[in-house]
Scaffold this motif. Structure first.
Motif: not given
Length: 68
Positions: A42-68
């Motif tokens: 039901d999802m294209t690969r670009p849509d999936l990648d965009n969703l994953v990037r969005y969900l991960i972007s919700l991590y607070p910026k001041d929570a640390g740098e381990k996910w760069r």
């Protein structure tokens, strides 16, 4: 809490395959009624990648740098 619990590849698999059962926070508590359907087909690969990037972007910026 997506970024703390999943790598991008794990998150992609979870979105595509879904999850039929959700664990209990209290072993003696009731079974949660929640389930996550899979979106494979039901999802294209670009849509999936965009969703994953969005969900991960919700991590607070001041929570640390381990996910760069």
């Amino acid at each position: 809490f997506v970024k703390e619990g999943y790598t991008p590849d794990e998150l992609r698999r979870l979105i595509l395959n879904g999850k039929s059962t959700i664990g209990r926070t209290d072993a003696n508590g009731p079974q949660p009624p929640f389930r996550m359907p899979g979106w494979s087909g039901d999802m294209t690969r670009p849509d999936l990648d965009n969703l994953v990037r969005y969900l991960i972007s919700l991590y607070p910026k001041d929570a640390g740098e381990k996910w760069r």
